[in-house]
Each structure stands twice: as C-alpha cells, then as structure tokens.
Design an enzyme around this catalytic site. Structure first.
Site, PDB file in Angstrom:
ATOM      1  N   TRP A 100       0.644  -1.238   0.075  1.00  0.00           N
ATOM      2  CA  TRP A 100       0.077   0.025   0.094  1.00  0.00           C
ATOM      3  C   TRP A 100       0.758   1.289  -0.094  1.00  0.00           C
ATOM      4  CZ3 TRP A 100      -4.275  -0.998  -2.050  1.00  0.00           C
ATOM      5  CH2 TRP A 100      -4.870  -1.946  -1.933  1.00  0.00           C
ATOM      6  N   ASP A 122      -1.502   6.606   6.188  1.00  0.00           N
ATOM      7  CA  ASP A 122      -2.518   5.572   5.722  1.00  0.00           C
ATOM      8  C   ASP A 122      -2.888   4.735   6.940  1.00  0.00           C
ATOM      9  OD1 ASP A 122      -4.122   3.961   4.773  1.00  0.00           O
ATOM     10  OD2 ASP A 122      -2.763   3.370   2.989  1.00  0.00           O
ATOM     11  N   LYS A 131     -12.138  -2.178   7.537  1.00  0.00           N
ATOM     12  CA  LYS A 131     -11.634  -3.056   8.319  1.00  0.00           C
ATOM     13  C   LYS A 131     -11.998  -3.011   9.646  1.00  0.00           C
ATOM     14  CE  LYS A 131      -8.571  -2.750   4.795  1.00  0.00           C
ATOM     15  NZ  LYS A 131      -8.402  -3.835   3.474  1.00  0.00           N
TER      16      LYS A 131
END
Lengths: 364, 364
Positions: free
Chosen positions: A104, A174, A198
């Site tokens: 990511w 992030d 999540k």
C-alpha cells in the site's frame, strides 16, 4: 439465528454482531423517522444527528483535538493517495518523503509521483516487506511537504508499534487497516486517512483527520471534490455523502465506546488475540513460518506460510469445514493471512489457533 | 410492521419495500455465504456474483450494447463533474459545450472550467431555469470534445423528454435524477453518469456508462482513481468498491425487471403519477403555481409555489400530519417539491394530490 462462520477476511471484514442486529432491526424505519436510513436526505435533521454523533464518538475515542477536522469522504484510500499530494504539495512544498513498507505504501508513492516529487525515505522491497525501518534508518528531507507512512500493511502483516520519528515535517498516515484498533497520539500527525472496511465499518466511507492549518495549502484550482477545504467548509456535506456507511461507522464507534470501553481495551484484546496465533507459529518448529519479522508483527493481519502449496491448499479446505473462512493470503506473500480486526471475537481466534495446532499435528 | 410515512425526499429517496425487506432479511448472513454483505471481500465469489448480476440487470433494463462499459464508482455526480472533463478533454479536444438548464448543470460547468475551456451552448438562468431549450436554440461548437446536458434538474423540476440534437459530438449526460425511470437510447450517448440515490439505490455508488472508444482519451498521467480506463480495466474493482450500495442497486434493478416489468412500464407509472399532481396544479386556478413551464415539466420532481410563505409553512406542517414527508422545496426555487421517484407508490401520490385539493379548498 442466521448461520455465520468466523470470517478472517482482510476487508471488507467482520463487523460486531450487535451493530449488524441494530442495522437489521431499523432497516425499514429508523425510530421516530418513519423512513429507512437508506431513504433519508443527508440535509435533514435525522441524518445530521447521525453525522454529528459519529464525529463526536470518533473524537471521543481518539481524543481528537479541536484544531483537527474530521471528514467522511468517498473513494477509499486509493483516492487519498492522490488527494494528499494534490492538497498538501505545490509551489511552496514541491516534494514529499514516502516510507515504503509494503504494497500500500508503494501504491501511495506511485500516485503521489504523478502530482509532485517523491523522495523515498526507506524501502522494504528488497526483503519482500518483511520488516520496518528504525527511525535512524529513515532519510527525511527536512524541506519535504510531509512524510507519508502506512501504519499497518494489510498484505504483508507488518505494523508500526509507534509513529516513526521524522522531525517537524507533518506526518501523514494511511491508517486504513488499524484505524480504531488502538489509541494514537493525534497531535503527532498532520493528516490521517483510513477507509472504514477493516475495523471501522463497511466499505464506502473514508475517514480523513486533518490539522486545520494544513488546509491553507489547498488551492482553489483543485477539482472541487478533491479539495479538503471544500469538505471541511461543508462539514462533509459538500455533496451527498455515503449516508448508510457513515451510519454504520457511527454504530461501530458507539460499540467501541460503550461495549468495548474504549481503544485501550480494544488494543488489549487485539494484542491478546494476535498473541494466540503468533504463539502457535513460534511453537510450530518451522511448520508455520511467519512472514513478518517478530519485532514488527501486525496485530491485525497475521501472515504465514506452510511447508508447501499442497499443505496450504489442504489447510484452507479443512479450515472452511471448521467454519474458519477467508484465510487465503495475498498472492504477493502467499500462504495464509488471518485478519483479526476489532470485531473478530476471541472465540474465533481460539478456534483458529486450536485448528492450526491440530492441523500441524496431523501433517508434520 | 415498521411505521413508514410517504417520503417525497429529493434524494436519498424512497426505495421499494421488497428491496428493503430483502436487505433486512439477509443483513446478518447472505444465503450460502455465512457472512453479511457488509463483511465480505469484494474479490470473493459471492460479491463477484452480485456485481456481475447488477451489471447484467442494468444492461438488460437499458439495452446497453457491448461497446459500452458499465462502471460502479464513488464520489457522486460531483466527482463526475471533474472526471468527465479530465478524461475526455485535453490537447486533442480542448473544449466542451455545456447546456445549462438548472443548478446541477451550472455546477457541472463550473467544475469543468477548472480543467478546460467551457462554452455554454444555452443557459436558462435568466428565467430561473423554468424552461428548456429547443434544439435550434443550442449553440454547439462542432469541434467540442463533447456536449454536456442534465436530463432532469432535481431542484427546478425541468426534464428533457428526449435527447437534445447536437450533431456528431459525443453527448454526455448527468442522468442522476431520472436514471432508470424510463428507457433511453444508449447509442445516442458517449457517456452517462448517475448517482444512485434517486431511482436506483442508496447513496454511495455512482453508475457511469461509457462508450469504449472514448476511453482512448484518458491519459495515464491522471490520478489513478479518476481515470475511467483504470476502472474499466479492473471491472470496477480497482480498489474496494462500495459493496453494499452496489448490492442494493442490484436489488433495485432486479425489482425493476421482475416486479415492474421493465422501464417502459416504469415510465408509464411515473407519467401517470406525475399527471395526478400536475392536474391539481392546473386545476387550482393559481393557488398552486408550477415552477417549470408545462412543456418541460419533470416526471420526477414536481415543483410549485403557494400564494405566500405562511401558506407554504402551513402546507408543510399539515402534510406531515398526514404522513406526507420531505416536501420542502429547495431555497433557490422555494415552495414545495414533491419528488416522486420510481419507488414512490401510487397511493402516496394519490394521498398527496387529495391533500393538496383539501388544503386549497380550506385556504383559498
């Protein structure tokens, strides 16, 4: 009672049953509203109450100071990969430093490169992102507009236990896959973003927490939806927000506050649950090999390999028979990934740990 | 049975009760999945089936040819206001023509101006957007990259009965508030976009239908999430899509197909229902004044004024007592707006019409 397996999906992921039950109960008609949450105007009082409460609960859970704005946006972290550099970089700050600790972080840096100069402050690619840097290993340009890092890499299963030390440059994070899983010192950050799917809710909403002074960097020439300032000025109601996803996120936040008792308790439970699985890896004498180095293991995504592919396939098949679902690892790491976000009940982790011991005993 | 009022909200708006009931029934666990739609991976088979079926049902309802791609995006029409010019304009096509028939067309043009040259082909501002242009009144630059129009203006309540005639320039349409309310000849369009929260589903998903040859215009330098080509290549799974909103949109599409019997039937019902209300306006001898000129009245948003503000306030208050909710007009037009999208039952419109007659009799 609906049949539900234990769901180790990396996201969208398991949600608290009391939250699902409340959504179900009120699906045709919110109390005193006479319409479904799916049907009401984002500018009407009932939704404004929901939005305000969701923000208040996030502020309470994370102790977010007043000089930070909280936004509910669309487009996922993927859109943030572009919005962050588009808003925070420009003539005054032409570059940013990216700490690349997994898939990511790599995507985030590659989108930022389209907008400005990216300097990589550390890159874990050489060891397939199995470790994290220590702060003295970081190369931070003090003139950078910000330093970006990924607090938890969902695919590789490595997680920062604390913020990297980067000097006075604003820290951008992030936090998609560990947001609300633990307390964090917000005042160390310039900007935090996290998609909800999540720990925080269903897919479709992305939370952005931004220190208000950074809003001065957003140029009016930016596309309207991509300008943080527009969203702050409009209190996330610049256009129709994802009303249902915000409602569900609000219910999760309330569950964290009232049922779990806050993020300290949540962290303790997450630590305990992760330990159950890492103990099985460590006691398996090489049958299960963890991907992450022990000092940077994720409390959210436990990634490991078995001795060979046919055992991995057998593991996944047997696990499903035991109601343990969605355990397949990402192809770039292979093997198994057990995602054990906030809403994963301890009994689910215990059953997985016990299954892993049995499977090893039968197959080693 | 949950208490539900008749909901004339302009969006998010009323949904079909059978759709809400199915969402409610399966909220804790989709059949044969053992997890909620809110909890499953967008890359797993159960969601891929849902996504494929939603696309197939949209293609069937609108007879979408294979040379058009169908996308499920986030960010609402507001993000499309920027994505359309960012993708379709550039060196080869430096300008676009915008037909401005209401508030949304005006917003669309103002976002496009940040990206390229906008030529206004017609502008209804002078009469507060109470009418639409005839095709001979349009000023279309034949070299324009596209011509943009808004098929239905939600705030003013004006709706094109058919596509404006614009020559060979690709036609781009913001169809947000009449998408799926009637059949449309897709092959007349280059690109159609619509947020779902009027006729097609809950807030949080935006449908884009794009003729595939136009994808060649999208430059690789665009921010990744804003590039249509990326979404087409990834079949709307470039990142986590708004899974729940797509699921709900799919249920609405199936309801249109199986319960309503297709968009011809839907149009007939929408026409009949709108007529009930417009008849009350026309027979009210000036008590109710429609905002839109009769030849461009919307079948979706019926906008009208009462003789004065105190009567408007009394109308809204009385209406709520009769379970007729969310009827307040937008401040730029004032008065009353009755949004009667696909899922508004005929009985709701009949009750409103009858209430309007009674209210006029008591107050004129």
């Amino acid at each position: 009672m609906a049949h539900r397996a234990h769901n180790f999906s990396a996201g969208p992921a398991v949600l608290p049953v009391p939250v699902l039950e409340e959504i179900q109960r009120d699906l045709l008609s919110l109390p005193e509203v006479a319409a479904s949450i799916l049907e009401i105007s984002h500018r009407g009082k009932p939704f404004l109450r929901i939005l305000k409460q969701a923000e208040a609960d996030l502020r309470a859970l994370l102790s977010i100071p007043e000089d930070y704005a909280v936004l509910f946006l669309q487009g996922g972290s993927r859109l943030q990969f572009s919005m962050v550099p588009m808003n925070l970089l420009g003539e005054q700050f032409p570059s940013a430093t990216y700490i690349v600790t997994g898939s990511w972080g790599k995507y985030a840096a590659s989108e930022a490169r389209k907008e400005a100069t990216v300097e990589v402050g550390w890159d874990g690619q050489a060891t397939n992102f199995d470790r994290l840097p220590q702060s003295h290993q970081l190369q931070i340009n003090p003139a950078a507009g910000y330093v970006h890092f990924t607090s938890n890499e969902t695919i590789q299963g490595v997680q920062f236990a604390a913020e990297p030390i980067t000097g006075n440059t604003p820290l951008v994070c992030d936090a998609s896959s560990d947001f609300l899983s633990r307390p964090i010192p917000i005042n160390k950050y310039g900007l935090i973003y996290a998609c909800a799917q999540k720990n925080a809710g269903p897919a479709g909403v992305t939370v952005v927490i931004i220190r208000r002074d950074l809003l001065e960097r957003s140029r009016n020439s930016l596309p309207g939806y991509l300008n943080y300032k527009n969203h702050v000025d409009a209190n996330s109601l610049m256009n129709t927000p994802p009303t249902f996803a915000i409602y569900a996120l609000g219910l999760v936040a309330r569950w964290l506050k009232n049922e779990i008792g806050g993020l300290e308790n949540m962290l303790e439970q997450n630590r305990m649950q992760a330990q159950l699985l890492y103990d099985v890896l460590d006691e398996s004498v090489g049958f299960y090999t963890g991907h992450a180095q022990p000092n940077c293991r994720s409390l959210m995504n436990v990634t490991f390999n078995l001795p060979d592919d046919s055992l991995t396939a057998a593991f996944l098949k047997e696990a499903e028979k035991h109601n343990l679902n969605s355990l397949k690892g990402h192809r770039s790491v292979g093997g198994i990934r057990a995602s054990i976000y906030n809403a994963m009940p301890t009994t689910g982790v215990e059953q997985l740990a016990s299954f892993m011991v049995d499977f090893r005993n039968k197959n080693s």
